[in-house]
Write an enzyme that holds these catalytic residues in place. Structure first.
Site, PDB file in Angstrom:
ATOM      1  N   GLN A  37      21.484   0.596  -4.348  1.00  7.79           N
ATOM      2  CA  GLN A  37      21.071   1.804  -3.489  1.00  7.79           C
ATOM      3  C   GLN A  37      22.009   1.564  -2.012  1.00  7.79           C
ATOM      4  O   GLN A  37      22.250   0.570  -1.577  1.00  7.79           O
ATOM      5  CB  GLN A  37      19.699   1.899  -3.115  1.00  7.79           C
ATOM      6  N   CYS A  94      12.005  -1.033  -0.029  1.00  7.99           N
ATOM      7  CA  CYS A  94      11.273  -0.797   1.121  1.00  7.99           C
ATOM      8  C   CYS A  94      10.371  -2.076   1.498  1.00  7.99           C
ATOM      9  O   CYS A  94      10.366  -2.296   2.616  1.00  7.99           O
ATOM     10  CB  CYS A  94      10.587   0.347   0.880  1.00  7.99           C
ATOM     11  N   LYS A 153       9.914  14.170   0.209  1.00  5.97           N
ATOM     12  CA  LYS A 153      11.122  13.843   0.449  1.00  5.97           C
ATOM     13  C   LYS A 153      12.085  15.158   0.287  1.00  5.97           C
ATOM     14  O   LYS A 153      11.718  16.131  -0.233  1.00  5.97           O
ATOM     15  CB  LYS A 153      11.577  12.934  -0.490  1.00  5.97           C
ATOM     16  N   ASP A 157      21.056   1.911   0.634  1.00  6.05           N
ATOM     17  CA  ASP A 157      19.482   2.216   1.369  1.00  6.05           C
ATOM     18  C   ASP A 157      19.489   2.049   2.797  1.00  6.05           C
ATOM     19  O   ASP A 157      20.498   1.344   3.544  1.00  6.05           O
ATOM     20  CB  ASP A 157      18.669   1.415   0.511  1.00  6.05           C
ATOM     21  N   ARG A 205      15.235  -0.801 -12.524  1.00 12.02           N
ATOM     22  CA  ARG A 205      14.243   0.077 -12.836  1.00 12.02           C
ATOM     23  C   ARG A 205      14.116   0.317 -14.354  1.00 12.02           C
ATOM     24  O   ARG A 205      15.364   0.196 -14.905  1.00 12.02           O
ATOM     25  CB  ARG A 205      14.446   1.540 -12.254  1.00 12.02           C
ATOM     26  N   HIS A 226      15.908   2.188   5.788  1.00 11.13           N
ATOM     27  CA  HIS A 226      14.439   2.261   6.251  1.00 11.13           C
ATOM     28  C   HIS A 226      14.537   2.533   7.661  1.00 11.13           C
ATOM     29  O   HIS A 226      14.817   1.370   8.285  1.00 11.13           O
ATOM     30  CB  HIS A 226      13.544   1.351   5.692  1.00 11.13           C
ATOM     31  N   HIS A 263      12.696   6.805   4.750  1.00 11.18           N
ATOM     32  CA  HIS A 263      13.517   5.945   3.478  1.00 11.18           C
ATOM     33  C   HIS A 263      14.526   6.981   3.548  1.00 11.18           C
ATOM     34  O   HIS A 263      14.360   8.261   3.088  1.00 11.18           O
ATOM     35  CB  HIS A 263      12.921   5.858   2.374  1.00 11.18           C
TER      36      HIS A 263
END
Ligand code: TSB
Ligand code: ZN
Length: 589
Positions: free
Chosen positions: A322, A275, A410, A324, A304, A326, A456
């Site tokens: 990811q 992000c 979420k 991903d 992580r 945004h 997200h």
């Protein structure tokens, strides 16, 4: 799958079977001492001190045999109440029992006897050992006394017991099926990924087959995103600590991050999320309300800190990519864009034949002031927006308090793996917080600066986790578009059929398929068996009939049935499987 702990009758039966196992072990190893033997979700276990002896596979057979004898003896299981003093007298020789007794409250203690065996126990138990005859010892492991690695390592033996032989057989078949479905086994059998302690726990490496599947998945999802106006970018897998202080990750997400690195006069961290980088990309240019929604997307590498005990194959790892995005929207666009993300997720699932999943609405825990960014009004707003959209779309969901991201609530899509607890695959999150912290803005229709809202979202979650999931979904019978090898051509007899088989192989290769030609001088049965293990979608078996009639005979992975068609028809079938993403683990898509 049966949960033995939750079912009262099965729980009683399994606990009694743990005693039966202890009795049998005492017969075989008179020195054995017993710690605890509880019922667990999957059946029962007992922790046993066998001195220096370590249990091996063959020991289980011997213990099972002795258990059968004890069950056949048909001894009544008798409950007896005793005082703490009496208990200490009876079990005083056994330090494990003394430890248990000493921690018990004063008053009556119960013990249970069956023939020559008595154990301290709260019960309840079934009436007679003969009721425990349908059991199986399933596995064994070492287990530190009281779970403390400073203590002695005990031998833990697991088992399961059911009322009838038929139920036991069905249960064991289901366990076997789950083992076969486990992505860690499939990943190994099909050479998809490896892990090495020298590289690091939870840091999978994708082998050529695995990377092929990876690329297919990546191209597939990027193609769908491009069609919806997503803009793909590439950003580095680490960032300055200041970036994460600005985003709030440093205050609210530090426990999930690897420690920082000092480099010259800067401090860096491996990023746990993308992000902040995407926020910086947004802030690189000026935006008008007319440009929004802006959908920044990336197949992005993250790291992580996950505890070593929680790591699992490629499902839960310490570094992943990811899928991903945004999405920067005006407040008025939230509902429309959120629905469009949910539809993208559902459309993807439908195309890939995924049917078993459920929605969870993850909300903050208002009491937790550490994890969650403190702004009640913002949270209430965000949570009710998500609820409204879900209600409007008409999907069932369960609310989960305390599962939200630190920056917002979420919608999580939950799925169940072959073995182990449910996890989140796809997610869509609403965030009023990060755009404020990064002071992002757009110019609204009155020429004023406004703060955008961010969604997200990750459809595959991570490519790693999705691959784990899809390997289990399909039992490793990958659909044609994902299969690294699509067709294996096998001549029945090298001497007579190789030439024709080679011509079929060439024709398929020229038509663009990924084909293997097995012209080794091995027996047909051997080749077929090998091909079955590799789970290649189509096996072509070409013998005299096929040579004479210029046909091909094929078997689809997972099926014993052979079908004969012309080469043209076969190519049509392959093309149709490609277009439909046909699943071979299901009867029809
Ligand atoms: C969606 N910032 C958001 C992103 O923009 C984010 O990171 N969300 S997340 O924390 O929920 O992670 C997204 C997805 O990554 C999860 O839904 C899950 O499918 C996957 N994931 C999370 N942790 C792991 C892990 N340790 N191993 C594999 N996949 C993981
Ligand atoms: Zn994010």
């Amino acid at each position: 799958m049966i949960n033995f702990k939750e079912n009262e009758e099965l729980s009683k039966l399994n606990h009694s079977c743990a005693h039966l196992m202890a009795q049998a072990i005492k017969h075989l190893y008179p020195e054995a001492k017993f710690w605890v033997g509880p019922v667990v979700e999957e059946g029962f276990y007992y922790d046993i001190d066998l001195g220096d002896k370590k249990i091996v596979e063959e020991d289980l057979d011997a213990i099972e045999k002795e258990m059968k004898k004890c069950a056949k003896d048909s001894k009544n299981i008798i409950r007896k109440e005793i005082s703490k003093e009496e208990a200490l007298e009876m079990f005083g020789e056994d330090p494990y029992k003394v430890d248990l007794i000493e921690r018990m409250e004063d008053g009556t203690i119960t013990c249970y006897s069956q023939g020559d065996f008595t154990d301290l126990c709260r019960g309840p138990h079934v009436e007679n050992t003969k009721l425990c005859k349908n059991f199986k010892l399933t596995k064994f492991s070492g287990a530190y006394w009281k779970g403390d690695s400073n203590n002695k390592m005990l031998q833990r033996i697991y088992g399961v017991c059911l009322p009838t032989p038929e139920e036991l057989e069905a249960h064991l078949a289901e366990l076997e099926e789950m083992k076969q479905r486990d992505h860690r086994k499939i990943g190994k059998d099909l050479d998809i990924f490896m892990v090495s302690d020298l590289v690091g726990k939870g840091m999978p490496m994708y082998l050529p087959n695995g990377y092929f599947i990876w690329e297919q998945l990546e191209n597939y999802i990027k193609g769908k995103e491009k069609a919806l106006g997503y803009l793909h970018v590439l950003t580095p897998p680490l960032g300055n600590v200041e970036l994460y202080k600005t985003s709030g990750h440093w205050d609210h997400y530090k426990d999930n991050m690897f420690p920082k690195m000092d480099v010259e006069d800067e401090e860096f961290v491996l990023r746990p999320m993308n992000c902040p980088h995407h926020m910086m990309i947004y802030s690189n240019s000026i935006h008008s309300y007319r440009d929004l929604p802006i959908r920044i997307a990336e197949i992005a590498r993250d790291c992580r800190f996950e505890t070593s005990g929680s790591l699992k194959g490629i499902e839960r790892v310490r570094t992943f990519c990811q899928n991903d995005s945004h999405i920067f929207v005006t407040p008025e666009q939230i509902e429309q864009e959120f629905s469009s993300v949910v539809n993208l997720i559902l459309d993807t699932y439908k195309e890939l034949g995924i049917e078993n999943f459920r929605f969870e609405l993850s909300l903050r825990d208002p009491e937790d002031k550490v994890k969650y960014y403190p702004d009640d009004e913002m949270w209430n707003n965000a949570e009710s927006t998500l609820r409204n959209v879900l209600n409007d779309l008409g999907y069932d969901y369960v609310e989960k308090i305390g599962e939200a991201a630190f920056y917002g609530p979420k919608l999580d899509v939950q799925v169940k793996p072959a073995i182990g607890p449910e996890y989140t695959l796809s997610t869509c999150q609403l965030d009023f917080c990060l755009p404020m912290r990064f002071e992002l803005n757009y110019i609204d229709s009155n020429g004023e600066k406004k703060t955008p809202v961010v969604l997200h979202r990750a459809v595959f979650g991570t490519i790693d986790r999705f691959m784990a999931f899809y390997l289990e979904e399909t039992k490793g019978y990958l659909p044609l578009w994902l299969a690294p090898k699509q067709v294996e051509v096998i001549p029945v007899n090298i001497q007579y059929h190789e030439e024709y088989a080679a011509s079929v192989y060439e024709a398929l290769k020229n038509a663009g398929f990924r084909v293997e030609f097995d012209n080794r001088n091995e027996k047909l049965g051997y080749k077929l068996r090998e091909s079955v293990i590799k789970k290649i979608p189509y096996m072509l078996i070409l013998g005299q009939n096929e040579v004479d009639n210029k046909t091909i005979s094929y078997r689809r992975a997972g099926s014993e049935e052979t079908t004969t068609v012309s080469l043209e028809e076969f190519i049509e079938l392959l093309n149709s499987d490609l277009v439909n993403k046909t699943r071979y683990d299901k009867k029809s898509k």
